[in-house]
Design a protein around this motif. Structure first.
Motif, PDB file in Angstrom:
ATOM      1  N   GLN A  45       1.561 -41.622 -25.200  1.00  0.00           N
ATOM      2  CA  GLN A  45       2.950 -41.758 -24.735  1.00  0.00           C
ATOM      3  C   GLN A  45       3.957 -41.186 -25.714  1.00  0.00           C
ATOM      4  N   ARG A  46       3.695 -41.331 -26.994  1.00  0.00           N
ATOM      5  CA  ARG A  46       4.645 -40.835 -28.001  1.00  0.00           C
ATOM      6  C   ARG A  46       4.786 -39.316 -27.969  1.00  0.00           C
ATOM      7  N   ALA A  47       3.860 -38.632 -27.324  1.00  0.00           N
ATOM      8  CA  ALA A  47       3.918 -37.172 -27.243  1.00  0.00           C
ATOM      9  C   ALA A  47       4.942 -36.686 -26.213  1.00  0.00           C
ATOM     10  N   PHE A  48       5.468 -37.609 -25.411  1.00  0.00           N
ATOM     11  CA  PHE A  48       6.334 -37.237 -24.296  1.00  0.00           C
ATOM     12  C   PHE A  48       7.676 -37.952 -24.356  1.00  0.00           C
ATOM     13  N   LEU A  49       8.641 -37.386 -23.638  1.00  0.00           N
ATOM     14  CA  LEU A  49       9.925 -38.047 -23.442  1.00  0.00           C
ATOM     15  C   LEU A  49       9.761 -38.994 -22.251  1.00  0.00           C
ATOM     16  N   ILE A  50       9.529 -40.264 -22.547  1.00  0.00           N
ATOM     17  CA  ILE A  50       9.346 -41.285 -21.511  1.00  0.00           C
ATOM     18  C   ILE A  50      10.190 -42.501 -21.906  1.00  0.00           C
ATOM     19  N   ASN A  51      10.971 -43.000 -20.973  1.00  0.00           N
ATOM     20  CA  ASN A  51      11.783 -44.188 -21.218  1.00  0.00           C
ATOM     21  C   ASN A  51      10.879 -45.418 -21.326  1.00  0.00           C
ATOM     22  N   PRO A  52      11.356 -46.484 -21.984  1.00  0.00           N
ATOM     23  CA  PRO A  52      10.553 -47.710 -22.110  1.00  0.00           C
ATOM     24  C   PRO A  52      10.082 -48.279 -20.770  1.00  0.00           C
ATOM     25  N   ASP A  53      10.846 -48.053 -19.700  1.00  0.00           N
ATOM     26  CA  ASP A  53      10.453 -48.581 -18.388  1.00  0.00           C
ATOM     27  C   ASP A  53       9.478 -47.643 -17.659  1.00  0.00           C
ATOM     28  N   GLY A  54       9.086 -46.540 -18.310  1.00  0.00           N
ATOM     29  CA  GLY A  54       8.139 -45.602 -17.705  1.00  0.00           C
ATOM     30  C   GLY A  54       8.780 -44.471 -16.926  1.00  0.00           C
ATOM     31  N   SER A  55      10.086 -44.494 -16.781  1.00  0.00           N
ATOM     32  CA  SER A  55      10.771 -43.406 -16.085  1.00  0.00           C
ATOM     33  C   SER A  55      10.938 -42.205 -17.019  1.00  0.00           C
ATOM     34  N   LEU A  56      11.283 -41.087 -16.432  1.00  0.00           N
ATOM     35  CA  LEU A  56      11.416 -39.847 -17.209  1.00  0.00           C
ATOM     36  C   LEU A  56      12.888 -39.444 -17.323  1.00  0.00           C
ATOM     37  N   PRO A  57      13.415 -39.355 -18.547  1.00  0.00           N
ATOM     38  CA  PRO A  57      14.807 -38.945 -18.710  1.00  0.00           C
ATOM     39  C   PRO A  57      15.004 -37.464 -18.394  1.00  0.00           C
ATOM     40  N   LYS A  58      13.986 -36.675 -18.634  1.00  0.00           N
ATOM     41  CA  LYS A  58      13.976 -35.237 -18.361  1.00  0.00           C
ATOM     42  C   LYS A  58      12.620 -34.901 -17.763  1.00  0.00           C
ATOM     43  N   ILE A  59      12.581 -33.861 -16.918  1.00  0.00           N
ATOM     44  CA  ILE A  59      11.331 -33.456 -16.289  1.00  0.00           C
ATOM     45  C   ILE A  59      11.151 -31.945 -16.394  1.00  0.00           C
ATOM     46  N   SER A  60       9.933 -31.512 -16.133  1.00  0.00           N
ATOM     47  CA  SER A  60       9.618 -30.087 -16.212  1.00  0.00           C
ATOM     48  C   SER A  60      10.142 -29.342 -14.998  1.00  0.00           C
ATOM     49  N   GLY A  61      10.329 -28.046 -15.188  1.00  0.00           N
ATOM     50  CA  GLY A  61      10.752 -27.191 -14.091  1.00  0.00           C
ATOM     51  C   GLY A  61      11.396 -25.920 -14.585  1.00  0.00           C
ATOM     52  N   TYR A  80       7.056 -32.646 -23.158  1.00  0.00           N
ATOM     53  CA  TYR A  80       6.574 -32.923 -24.512  1.00  0.00           C
ATOM     54  C   TYR A  80       7.763 -33.175 -25.436  1.00  0.00           C
ATOM     55  N   ASP A  81       7.581 -34.092 -26.365  1.00  0.00           N
ATOM     56  CA  ASP A  81       8.623 -34.384 -27.359  1.00  0.00           C
ATOM     57  C   ASP A  81       8.353 -33.548 -28.614  1.00  0.00           C
ATOM     58  N   TRP A  82       8.576 -32.249 -28.481  1.00  0.00           N
ATOM     59  CA  TRP A  82       8.297 -31.339 -29.594  1.00  0.00           C
ATOM     60  C   TRP A  82       9.171 -31.631 -30.811  1.00  0.00           C
ATOM     61  N   ASP A  83      10.373 -32.142 -30.594  1.00  0.00           N
ATOM     62  CA  ASP A  83      11.297 -32.386 -31.710  1.00  0.00           C
ATOM     63  C   ASP A  83      10.854 -33.521 -32.620  1.00  0.00           C
ATOM     64  N   ASN A  84      10.170 -34.531 -32.070  1.00  0.00           N
ATOM     65  CA  ASN A  84       9.851 -35.728 -32.849  1.00  0.00           C
ATOM     66  C   ASN A  84       8.369 -36.054 -32.966  1.00  0.00           C
ATOM     67  N   ALA A  85       7.527 -35.393 -32.182  1.00  0.00           N
ATOM     68  CA  ALA A  85       6.130 -35.826 -32.129  1.00  0.00           C
ATOM     69  C   ALA A  85       5.138 -34.661 -32.057  1.00  0.00           C
ATOM     70  N   THR A  86       5.411 -33.583 -32.758  1.00  0.00           N
ATOM     71  CA  THR A  86       4.521 -32.416 -32.691  1.00  0.00           C
ATOM     72  C   THR A  86       3.090 -32.775 -33.062  1.00  0.00           C
ATOM     73  N   GLU A 120      14.035 -27.968 -19.225  1.00  0.00           N
ATOM     74  CA  GLU A 120      14.170 -29.414 -19.341  1.00  0.00           C
ATOM     75  C   GLU A 120      15.203 -29.819 -18.298  1.00  0.00           C
ATOM     76  N   LEU A 121      14.741 -30.373 -17.184  1.00  0.00           N
ATOM     77  CA  LEU A 121      15.609 -30.675 -16.057  1.00  0.00           C
ATOM     78  C   LEU A 121      16.027 -32.140 -16.057  1.00  0.00           C
ATOM     79  N   ASP A 122      17.270 -32.351 -15.682  1.00  0.00           N
ATOM     80  CA  ASP A 122      17.767 -33.709 -15.495  1.00  0.00           C
ATOM     81  C   ASP A 122      17.446 -34.110 -14.056  1.00  0.00           C
ATOM     82  N   PRO A 123      16.708 -35.200 -13.857  1.00  0.00           N
ATOM     83  CA  PRO A 123      16.324 -35.571 -12.491  1.00  0.00           C
ATOM     84  C   PRO A 123      17.511 -35.933 -11.591  1.00  0.00           C
ATOM     85  N   GLU A 124      18.657 -36.283 -12.192  1.00  0.00           N
ATOM     86  CA  GLU A 124      19.821 -36.728 -11.418  1.00  0.00           C
ATOM     87  C   GLU A 124      20.910 -35.665 -11.275  1.00  0.00           C
TER      88      GLU A 124
END
Length: 159
Positions: A45-61, A80-86, A120-124
Protein backbone atom coordinates in the motif's frame (compact mmCIF):
# COMPACT_ATOMS: atom_id res chain seq x y z
CA UNK A 1 -8.94 -22.40 -4.36
CA UNK A 2 -5.51 -23.38 -3.10
CA UNK A 3 -5.87 -26.82 -4.68
CA UNK A 4 -6.95 -25.24 -7.97
CA UNK A 5 -4.00 -22.86 -7.86
CA UNK A 6 -1.61 -25.73 -7.13
CA UNK A 7 -3.03 -27.73 -10.05
CA UNK A 8 -2.76 -24.73 -12.33
CA UNK A 9 0.88 -24.15 -11.42
CA UNK A 10 1.72 -27.87 -11.75
CA UNK A 11 0.13 -27.97 -15.22
CA UNK A 12 1.89 -24.75 -16.19
CA UNK A 13 5.25 -26.17 -15.05
CA UNK A 14 4.66 -29.13 -17.39
CA UNK A 15 3.77 -26.74 -20.21
CA UNK A 16 6.92 -24.70 -19.60
CA UNK A 17 9.11 -27.85 -19.67
CA UNK A 18 7.49 -29.01 -22.94
CA UNK A 19 7.91 -25.57 -24.47
CA UNK A 20 11.59 -25.52 -23.52
CA UNK A 21 12.11 -28.98 -25.06
CA UNK A 22 10.80 -27.58 -28.34
CA UNK A 23 12.70 -24.25 -28.09
CA UNK A 24 9.47 -22.31 -27.61
CA UNK A 25 9.65 -19.18 -25.46
CA UNK A 26 6.75 -18.28 -23.20
CA UNK A 27 6.03 -14.56 -23.32
CA UNK A 28 4.16 -12.74 -20.57
CA UNK A 29 2.83 -9.25 -20.11
CA UNK A 30 3.63 -6.89 -17.25
CA UNK A 31 1.29 -3.92 -17.16
CA UNK A 32 2.73 -0.76 -15.67
CA UNK A 33 -0.33 -0.21 -13.49
CA UNK A 34 -2.07 -2.64 -11.13
CA UNK A 35 -5.76 -2.85 -10.34
CA UNK A 36 -6.86 -1.45 -6.98
CA UNK A 37 -8.13 -4.90 -5.95
CA UNK A 38 -4.81 -6.58 -6.73
CA UNK A 39 -3.36 -8.34 -3.67
CA UNK A 40 -0.05 -6.68 -4.52
CA UNK A 41 -1.58 -3.22 -4.14
CA UNK A 42 -2.71 -4.11 -0.65
CA UNK A 43 0.54 -5.85 0.25
CA UNK A 44 2.47 -2.76 -0.90
CA UNK A 45 0.00 0.00 0.00
CA UNK A 46 2.80 2.44 0.77
CA UNK A 47 3.88 2.21 -2.88
CA UNK A 48 0.68 3.95 -4.00
CA UNK A 49 -1.31 7.11 -3.43
CA UNK A 50 -4.22 5.62 -1.47
CA UNK A 51 -6.33 7.42 1.13
CA UNK A 52 -6.74 5.80 4.59
CA UNK A 53 -10.32 4.82 3.67
CA UNK A 54 -9.06 2.96 0.56
CA UNK A 55 -10.20 5.56 -1.95
CA UNK A 56 -7.87 7.01 -4.57
CA UNK A 57 -7.04 10.74 -4.47
CA UNK A 58 -5.56 10.50 -7.98
CA UNK A 59 -5.93 7.84 -10.67
CA UNK A 60 -4.13 6.75 -13.81
CA UNK A 61 -5.03 7.92 -17.27
CA UNK A 62 -4.24 10.29 -20.09
CA UNK A 63 -4.46 14.01 -19.37
CA UNK A 64 -6.41 16.03 -21.92
CA UNK A 65 -3.88 18.12 -23.82
CA UNK A 66 -3.31 18.98 -27.48
CA UNK A 67 -1.04 15.96 -28.10
CA UNK A 68 -3.54 13.48 -26.54
CA UNK A 69 -4.83 11.66 -29.62
CA UNK A 70 -8.16 10.63 -28.08
CA UNK A 71 -8.67 13.25 -25.41
CA UNK A 72 -8.82 12.51 -21.70
CA UNK A 73 -8.72 8.80 -20.89
CA UNK A 74 -9.63 7.64 -17.40
CA UNK A 75 -7.96 4.31 -16.63
CA UNK A 76 -8.63 4.39 -12.89
CA UNK A 77 -5.61 2.54 -11.45
CA UNK A 78 -3.80 3.60 -8.28
CA UNK A 79 -0.84 5.89 -8.94
CA UNK A 80 2.64 4.96 -7.72
CA UNK A 81 3.98 7.25 -5.00
CA UNK A 82 7.30 7.90 -6.71
CA UNK A 83 7.93 11.04 -4.63
CA UNK A 84 7.87 9.30 -1.23
CA UNK A 85 8.14 5.54 -1.71
CA UNK A 86 10.49 4.69 -4.59
CA UNK A 87 12.12 1.89 -2.57
CA UNK A 88 8.72 0.34 -1.81
CA UNK A 89 7.70 0.60 -5.48
CA UNK A 90 10.95 -1.15 -6.46
CA UNK A 91 10.28 -3.90 -3.89
CA UNK A 92 6.85 -4.37 -5.47
CA UNK A 93 8.42 -4.66 -8.93
CA UNK A 94 10.96 -7.17 -7.59
CA UNK A 95 8.10 -9.32 -6.30
CA UNK A 96 6.39 -9.13 -9.68
CA UNK A 97 9.61 -9.95 -11.56
CA UNK A 98 10.40 -12.95 -9.32
CA UNK A 99 6.96 -14.41 -9.95
CA UNK A 100 7.02 -13.75 -13.69
CA UNK A 101 10.47 -15.35 -13.96
CA UNK A 102 8.94 -18.58 -12.66
CA UNK A 103 6.37 -18.78 -15.45
CA UNK A 104 7.74 -16.86 -18.44
CA UNK A 105 10.96 -16.68 -20.43
CA UNK A 106 10.46 -13.09 -21.49
CA UNK A 107 8.03 -10.36 -20.52
CA UNK A 108 6.67 -7.33 -22.33
CA UNK A 109 6.68 -4.23 -20.14
CA UNK A 110 3.45 -2.50 -21.11
CA UNK A 111 3.27 1.31 -20.97
CA UNK A 112 7.00 1.65 -20.32
CA UNK A 113 6.84 5.38 -20.93
CA UNK A 114 5.00 5.58 -17.58
CA UNK A 115 8.44 5.40 -15.97
CA UNK A 116 9.23 8.72 -17.67
CA UNK A 117 5.91 10.55 -17.77
CA UNK A 118 2.40 9.68 -16.65
CA UNK A 119 -1.04 11.18 -16.21
CA UNK A 120 -2.28 11.88 -12.69
CA UNK A 121 -6.03 12.40 -12.97
CA UNK A 122 -8.36 13.85 -10.39
CA UNK A 123 -11.40 11.55 -10.19
CA UNK A 124 -13.71 14.51 -9.42
CA UNK A 125 -12.33 17.44 -11.46
CA UNK A 126 -10.54 17.10 -14.81
CA UNK A 127 -9.22 20.67 -14.40
CA UNK A 128 -6.94 19.32 -11.66
CA UNK A 129 -5.41 16.63 -13.91
CA UNK A 130 -1.71 16.93 -14.59
CA UNK A 131 1.11 15.23 -16.37
CA UNK A 132 3.83 14.12 -13.96
CA UNK A 133 7.45 13.29 -14.50
CA UNK A 134 8.21 9.64 -13.66
CA UNK A 135 11.32 8.32 -11.94
CA UNK A 136 13.00 7.78 -15.30
CA UNK A 137 15.79 5.69 -16.65
CA UNK A 138 17.52 4.97 -13.33
CA UNK A 139 14.53 3.09 -11.89
CA UNK A 140 13.74 1.34 -15.17
CA UNK A 141 17.35 0.16 -15.40
CA UNK A 142 17.15 -1.22 -11.84
CA UNK A 143 14.05 -3.21 -12.79
CA UNK A 144 15.68 -4.53 -15.96
CA UNK A 145 18.87 -5.42 -14.07
CA UNK A 146 16.85 -7.31 -11.46
CA UNK A 147 14.99 -9.17 -14.22
CA UNK A 148 18.36 -10.15 -15.73
CA UNK A 149 19.42 -11.54 -12.35
CA UNK A 150 16.24 -13.62 -12.33
CA UNK A 151 16.98 -14.87 -15.88
CA UNK A 152 13.95 -13.08 -17.26
CA UNK A 153 14.37 -11.07 -20.43
CA UNK A 154 12.29 -7.96 -20.87
CA UNK A 155 11.24 -5.92 -23.85
CA UNK A 156 9.48 -2.60 -23.73
CA UNK A 157 6.27 -1.57 -25.43
CA UNK A 158 4.94 1.84 -25.96
CA UNK A 159 3.53 4.20 -28.52
Amino acid sequence: YRLQQWRLHAAYDQLKKKAKEHAILLIGDAPYYLALKSPLVWQYQRAFLINPDGSLPKISGIVYEPKAMYGRQVWGHPIYDWDNATDVVLALWHTRIRYMAQIFDTVRLDHTNGFFSYGELDPEDSKKDRRRKGPGRTVLEKIIHYADEQHLSIFAEDQ
